[in-house]
Design an enzyme around this catalytic site. Sequence first.
Site, PDB file in Angstrom:
ATOM      1  N   TYR A  39      22.997  31.698  42.882  1.00  0.00           N
ATOM      2  CA  TYR A  39      23.193  32.582  44.046  1.00  0.00           C
ATOM      3  C   TYR A  39      24.579  32.365  44.652  1.00  0.00           C
ATOM      4  CZ  TYR A  39      23.215  33.467  49.068  1.00  0.00           C
ATOM      5  OH  TYR A  39      23.589  33.842  50.326  1.00  0.00           O
ATOM      6  N   SER A 121      27.115  33.314  59.375  1.00  0.00           N
ATOM      7  CA  SER A 121      26.626  34.514  58.687  1.00  0.00           C
ATOM      8  C   SER A 121      25.452  35.159  59.410  1.00  0.00           C
ATOM      9  CB  SER A 121      26.178  34.121  57.275  1.00  0.00           C
ATOM     10  OG  SER A 121      25.349  35.139  56.734  1.00  0.00           O
ATOM     11  N   GLN A 141      29.241  36.634  62.413  1.00  0.00           N
ATOM     12  CA  GLN A 141      29.346  37.807  61.527  1.00  0.00           C
ATOM     13  C   GLN A 141      28.017  38.546  61.503  1.00  0.00           C
ATOM     14  OE1 GLN A 141      27.827  37.423  57.948  1.00  0.00           O
ATOM     15  NE2 GLN A 141      27.845  39.657  57.985  1.00  0.00           N
ATOM     16  N   TYR A 143      25.548  41.691  59.954  1.00  0.00           N
ATOM     17  CA  TYR A 143      25.222  42.786  59.035  1.00  0.00           C
ATOM     18  C   TYR A 143      24.439  43.789  59.864  1.00  0.00           C
ATOM     19  CZ  TYR A 143      26.184  40.151  54.710  1.00  0.00           C
ATOM     20  OH  TYR A 143      26.758  39.473  53.681  1.00  0.00           O
ATOM     21  N   ARG A 178      23.538  42.128  41.400  1.00  0.00           N
ATOM     22  CA  ARG A 178      23.855  40.766  40.931  1.00  0.00           C
ATOM     23  C   ARG A 178      22.860  40.389  39.837  1.00  0.00           C
ATOM     24  NH1 ARG A 178      24.733  38.326  46.904  1.00  0.00           N
ATOM     25  NH2 ARG A 178      26.225  39.910  47.574  1.00  0.00           N
ATOM     26  N   LYS A 268      35.204  43.002  58.404  1.00  0.00           N
ATOM     27  CA  LYS A 268      35.349  42.207  57.176  1.00  0.00           C
ATOM     28  C   LYS A 268      34.795  43.020  56.003  1.00  0.00           C
ATOM     29  CE  LYS A 268      33.768  37.957  54.900  1.00  0.00           C
ATOM     30  NZ  LYS A 268      32.747  38.409  53.938  1.00  0.00           N
ATOM     31  N   HIS A 292      34.184  40.439  49.310  1.00  0.00           N
ATOM     32  CA  HIS A 292      32.943  39.661  49.419  1.00  0.00           C
ATOM     33  C   HIS A 292      32.873  38.601  48.307  1.00  0.00           C
ATOM     34  CE1 HIS A 292      29.220  40.478  51.910  1.00  0.00           C
ATOM     35  NE2 HIS A 292      28.779  39.472  51.178  1.00  0.00           N
ATOM     36  N   ARG A 295      31.253  39.919  45.115  1.00  0.00           N
ATOM     37  CA  ARG A 295      29.783  39.946  45.070  1.00  0.00           C
ATOM     38  C   ARG A 295      29.206  41.306  45.411  1.00  0.00           C
ATOM     39  NH1 ARG A 295      27.691  34.645  45.759  1.00  0.00           N
ATOM     40  NH2 ARG A 295      26.038  35.187  47.203  1.00  0.00           N
TER      41      ARG A 295
HETATM   42  C1  FMN Z   1      26.719  32.158  48.850  1.00  0.00           C
HETATM   43  C2  FMN Z   1      27.517  33.206  49.551  1.00  0.00           C
HETATM   44  C3  FMN Z   1      26.955  33.912  50.615  1.00  0.00           C
HETATM   45  C4  FMN Z   1      27.701  34.854  51.289  1.00  0.00           C
HETATM   46  N1  FMN Z   1      27.152  35.464  52.383  1.00  0.00           N
HETATM   47  C5  FMN Z   1      27.916  36.296  53.124  1.00  0.00           C
HETATM   48  C6  FMN Z   1      27.421  36.799  54.347  1.00  0.00           C
HETATM   49  O1  FMN Z   1      26.316  36.500  54.761  1.00  0.00           O
HETATM   50  N2  FMN Z   1      28.233  37.621  55.060  1.00  0.00           N
HETATM   51  C7  FMN Z   1      29.490  37.972  54.624  1.00  0.00           C
HETATM   52  O2  FMN Z   1      30.180  38.719  55.309  1.00  0.00           O
HETATM   53  N3  FMN Z   1      29.983  37.485  53.484  1.00  0.00           N
HETATM   54  C8  FMN Z   1      29.239  36.638  52.730  1.00  0.00           C
HETATM   55  N4  FMN Z   1      29.752  36.100  51.598  1.00  0.00           N
HETATM   56  C9  FMN Z   1      31.147  36.395  51.227  1.00  0.00           C
HETATM   57  C10 FMN Z   1      32.074  35.364  51.876  1.00  0.00           C
HETATM   58  O3  FMN Z   1      32.111  35.510  53.266  1.00  0.00           O
HETATM   59  C11 FMN Z   1      33.520  35.493  51.369  1.00  0.00           C
HETATM   60  O4  FMN Z   1      33.924  36.835  51.496  1.00  0.00           O
HETATM   61  C12 FMN Z   1      33.704  35.039  49.933  1.00  0.00           C
HETATM   62  O5  FMN Z   1      32.835  33.978  49.610  1.00  0.00           O
HETATM   63  C13 FMN Z   1      35.142  34.584  49.729  1.00  0.00           C
HETATM   64  O6  FMN Z   1      35.364  34.270  48.409  1.00  0.00           O
HETATM   65  P1  FMN Z   1      35.390  32.762  47.834  1.00  0.00           P
HETATM   66  O7  FMN Z   1      33.987  32.303  47.786  1.00  0.00           O
HETATM   67  O8  FMN Z   1      35.988  32.987  46.481  1.00  0.00           O
HETATM   68  O9  FMN Z   1      36.265  31.937  48.728  1.00  0.00           O
HETATM   69  C14 FMN Z   1      29.021  35.167  50.884  1.00  0.00           C
HETATM   70  C15 FMN Z   1      29.574  34.470  49.801  1.00  0.00           C
HETATM   71  C16 FMN Z   1      28.839  33.503  49.145  1.00  0.00           C
HETATM   72  C17 FMN Z   1      29.473  32.757  48.007  1.00  0.00           C
END
Ligand code: FMN
Length: 395
Positions: A39, A121, A141, A143, A178, A268, A292, A295
Amino acid sequence: MSKVQRLRAARPRRLRGVLALDDLEPLARRHLPRPVFGYIRSGSETDFSMTDNRAAFADYGFVTRVLQDVSGRTLRTDILGESYDAPFGIAPMGMSALAAYRGDLELAAAASEANVPMIVSGSSLIRLEEIRAAAPKAWFQAYLPGDAGKIEALVDRVARAGFEVLVLTVDTPTRANRESNIRTGFTTPLKPGLRLAWDGICRPRWTVGTLARTLLLHGMPHFENSFAHRGAPIIARNVERDFSKRDHLNWTHFDAIRAQWKGRLLLKGVSSVEDAVSARARGADGVILSNHGGRQLDGTISPLRVLERSRDAVGDWPLMMDGGIRRGTDVMKALALGADFVFVGRPFLYAASLAGRAGVAYAIRILADEVERNMGLIGIRKPAEMNRDLLVRVC
Ligand SMILES: Cc1cc2nc3c(=O)[nH]c(=O)nc-3n(C[C@H](O)[C@H](O)[C@H](O)COP(=O)(O)O)c2cc1C
């Protein structure tokens, strides 16, 4: 000398041998059950965007300046009216408390001690009020569903908790594809069953130190901060998480939030110059360019690749980015291309899962040390001195 540099965060025993943020992932792979690790690590579909987030940095090389007297270097960076001890912070990551015991609190506390921002988050499992009490400088942050009533109630709750910066993540109008989550058996909520039990047996340290400890001391974790009220539990056979109406969200909702929220408001998940310009025109206080972490929509451009044009379009206005930052040199490249500030995700969550708050503090120190060293080698004394003349495109 900054607080981050003075705070010589000791290296936790479990992080022996960790010299760079990339060293954390293989350790976390061994520590976490397969679905939980998957995940965190995964991108979407082919992982094109996730891979390109890293690859983009290799397109640039530094031009260093010599004989500059780089003594007295400082990492101090001002953004949104606050002064931080590094030009980077911790990106929001949902379900952190599934990977690390009290994960959101550990991340927030370590960030607070190092005086860098951590973004809580909207999919976190600990009540936002509790996190804010432990880390008063944390950002929140959200959603949001495209539903005026629910938005108003959540924004009101965040304001009452005392948060000063609200980040709206806007790159999730539908759920991402995913496939790797399906392959590893990761769902939200997690479905109890033989497979999950087996994954737990194979990772006893996580099962006892994170899962059992959480269940015993705090009960079943729930999505606490998706709405003004409590959301779904993290492990459930029949419950569905409520993602309804996220696809209704539009600029009219943004305008209403802007009218309601008195603090700083960021978007964001922006990847187009036009959206950054619209955000500024409609009263946002800044944007975080982001795909993201690769993702959401696979193939979305890497934020680094739109930085320069975004900076030219928005002028002197808070522009931040995240995605693929693993080294101090990555931070420097983003700053040179126009970022005021950057965020890092996965490595900090791996650090939290392996060694809690001390692990996160140590990871922050690694990155801060790299940035500090790089500033000296490039020939500048503070992050804000990075500029385009110090970087060239090499391919
Ligand atoms: C496990 C995980 C959970 C995430 N959950 C959120 C989230 O709840 N809200 C959000 O805006 N971005 C979320 N993201 C995206 C991160 O805020 C961020 O954009 C991203 O991880 C940055 O890339 P990096 O992991 O390569 O540094 C998530 C990323 C990961 C890896």
